[in-house]
Design an enzyme around this catalytic site. Structure first.
Site, PDB file in Angstrom:
ATOM      1  N   ASN A 131      -3.200  -5.465   7.336  1.00 26.31           N
ATOM      2  CA  ASN A 131      -2.377  -4.258   7.266  1.00 26.31           C
ATOM      3  C   ASN A 131      -2.532  -3.527   8.598  1.00 26.31           C
ATOM      4  O   ASN A 131      -3.493  -3.750   9.337  1.00 26.31           O
ATOM      5  CB  ASN A 131      -2.773  -3.372   6.073  1.00 26.31           C
ATOM      6  CG  ASN A 131      -4.246  -3.003   6.082  1.00 26.31           C
ATOM      7  OD1 ASN A 131      -5.010  -3.390   6.956  1.00 26.31           O
ATOM      8  ND2 ASN A 131      -4.666  -2.245   5.094  1.00 26.31           N
ATOM      9  N   CYS A 175     -12.099   3.953   4.240  1.00 31.35           N
ATOM     10  CA  CYS A 175     -11.102   2.881   4.258  1.00 31.35           C
ATOM     11  C   CYS A 175     -11.789   1.646   4.821  1.00 31.35           C
ATOM     12  O   CYS A 175     -12.239   1.652   5.979  1.00 31.35           O
ATOM     13  CB  CYS A 175      -9.909   3.271   5.120  1.00 31.35           C
ATOM     14  SG  CYS A 175      -8.679   1.950   5.319  1.00 31.35           S
ATOM     15  N   ASN A 218      -1.865   3.015   9.071  1.00 30.94           N
ATOM     16  CA  ASN A 218      -3.108   3.714   8.767  1.00 30.94           C
ATOM     17  C   ASN A 218      -3.677   4.252  10.079  1.00 30.94           C
ATOM     18  O   ASN A 218      -3.726   3.531  11.081  1.00 30.94           O
ATOM     19  CB  ASN A 218      -4.110   2.755   8.134  1.00 30.94           C
ATOM     20  CG  ASN A 218      -3.601   2.154   6.838  1.00 30.94           C
ATOM     21  OD1 ASN A 218      -3.571   2.798   5.808  1.00 30.94           O
ATOM     22  ND2 ASN A 218      -3.188   0.885   6.897  1.00 30.94           N
ATOM     23  N   HIS A 220      -3.166  -0.796  11.618  1.00 24.16           N
ATOM     24  CA  HIS A 220      -4.048   0.321  11.904  1.00 24.16           C
ATOM     25  C   HIS A 220      -3.819   0.819  13.325  1.00 24.16           C
ATOM     26  O   HIS A 220      -3.517   0.043  14.234  1.00 24.16           O
ATOM     27  CB  HIS A 220      -5.508  -0.077  11.742  1.00 24.16           C
ATOM     28  CG  HIS A 220      -5.888  -0.366  10.328  1.00 24.16           C
ATOM     29  ND1 HIS A 220      -6.387   0.604   9.487  1.00 24.16           N
ATOM     30  CD2 HIS A 220      -5.816  -1.503   9.598  1.00 24.16           C
ATOM     31  CE1 HIS A 220      -6.617   0.074   8.307  1.00 24.16           C
ATOM     32  NE2 HIS A 220      -6.267  -1.211   8.342  1.00 24.16           N
ATOM     33  N   CYS A 255      -7.260  -4.040   0.896  1.00 25.84           N
ATOM     34  CA  CYS A 255      -8.186  -2.915   0.900  1.00 25.84           C
ATOM     35  C   CYS A 255      -9.595  -3.475   0.822  1.00 25.84           C
ATOM     36  O   CYS A 255      -9.950  -4.128  -0.160  1.00 25.84           O
ATOM     37  CB  CYS A 255      -7.919  -1.970  -0.272  1.00 25.84           C
ATOM     38  SG  CYS A 255      -9.119  -0.619  -0.379  1.00 25.84           S
ATOM     39  N   GLU A 268      -4.824   7.461   5.401  1.00 24.93           N
ATOM     40  CA  GLU A 268      -4.330   6.174   4.911  1.00 24.93           C
ATOM     41  C   GLU A 268      -2.838   6.234   4.613  1.00 24.93           C
ATOM     42  O   GLU A 268      -2.345   7.183   3.995  1.00 24.93           O
ATOM     43  CB  GLU A 268      -5.090   5.752   3.650  1.00 24.93           C
ATOM     44  CG  GLU A 268      -6.503   5.286   3.920  1.00 24.93           C
ATOM     45  CD  GLU A 268      -7.041   4.421   2.796  1.00 24.93           C
ATOM     46  OE1 GLU A 268      -6.392   3.403   2.465  1.00 24.93           O
ATOM     47  OE2 GLU A 268      -8.092   4.770   2.251  1.00 24.93           O
ATOM     48  N   GLY A 303      -9.858   0.051   7.558  1.00 22.76           N
ATOM     49  CA  GLY A 303      -9.907   1.001   8.664  1.00 22.76           C
ATOM     50  C   GLY A 303     -11.232   0.954   9.400  1.00 22.76           C
ATOM     51  O   GLY A 303     -11.292   1.055  10.631  1.00 22.76           O
TER      52      GLY A 303
END
Length: 266
Positions: free
Chosen positions: A149, A209, A182, A151, A73, A200, A212
């Site tokens: 992560n 985010c 996400n 997206h 994050c 999210e 993001g």
């Protein structure tokens, strides 16, 4: 047992931060769910644990509001930079952070003894490619990006027409993303200025985010909409993203703020 915590936010993305060097939490998944509830808990997008690491200055673990663990994050990493400096855990202005998506380097922008902003080396974006979502979905095309992560970035002409509460959970669980994804909706306002809203994975609609925003900047450059440096404007604030193109490292700069300190009993 009484646990001291700090609630912090980066561009409106708010988490509960606990120093596990002092307060080890054996069941963070359950506590993330209970504490994140807005009416019966503290209220947040999730729980962040600050710990030790044999590979970096500190470690970070993130648990979403539904108890699932996130790999990375960006907003939380900036807040950790502010936390460890202002609470006297380090005097460094360049801090390394051990995350599930690798070691991240934080450069703290300090003024009058306070961390005003943090620049995070987010690493090299990966797995950038167009996605055909198929028939039966509210949007057909998107750009997949991994920032450690997953997206999915979808470009729209008018953000006001996006029914995020309806389409977010549908796209989060698209079969192309077995571990969920996400989802970012992006509207290019001008060269270098992109409006973004996010659903999210594990938390739903949030004010911002960090990863993001990075994925949106990458997708904007990949599709030749906004190459180079971009301001990503979210509901909770704006992040500056700098990326020179495929195979290069991406840098994210933005604010980090403390909301309040508190004590909770478990």
């Amino acid at each position: 047992m009484k646990i001291e915590f700090t609630k912090m936010q980066g561009a409106g993305n708010d988490y509960i931060y606990v120093n596990t060097l002092i307060y080890p939490l054996p069941n963070p998944e359950e506590l993330a769910v209970a504490w994140s509830r807005p009416h019966t808990g503290i209220g947040s997008d999730g729980l962040v644990l600050i710990g030790s690491s044999g590979k970096a200055d500190f470690s970070m673990r993130i648990f979403n509001a539904d108890g699932s663990e996130a790999k990375m994050c960006g907003n939380a990493s900036r807040c950790i930079g502010k936390y460890v400096y202002e609470y006297g855990l380090t005097r460094k202005t360049e801090v390394t952070l051990d995350t599930l998506s690798g070691i991240k380097t934080l450069r703290l922008h300090v003024e009058d003894g306070k961390v005003d902003a943090v620049t995070v080396d987010m690493g090299i974006p990966a797995e950038i490619h167009p996605v055909d979502l198929g028939e039966g979905y509210p949007y057909r095309e998107g750009i997949a990006v991994s920032m450690g992560n997953p997206h999915l970035v979808i470009f729209v002409d008018d953000m006001e027409q996006v029914d995020l509460p309806r389409v977010g959970p549908v796209l989060e669980r698209h079969p192309l993303f077995p571990d969920r994804v996400n989802v970012e909706f992006a509207q290019v306002l001008a060269p270098g200025r992109v409006r973004m809203r996010v659903w999210e994975r594990g938390s739903g609609i949030t004010m911002a985010c960090g990863t993001g925003a990075c994925a949106t900047a990458v997708a904007s450059a990949y599709t030749h909409r906004c190459p180079g440096e971009s301001d990503i404007i979210m509901d909770g604030g704006t992040l500056r993203i700098r990326w020179a193109g495929e195979g290069t490292r991406l840098f994210m700069t933005g604010p980090a703020e403390k909301v309040f300190d508190g004590v909770i009993t478990v």
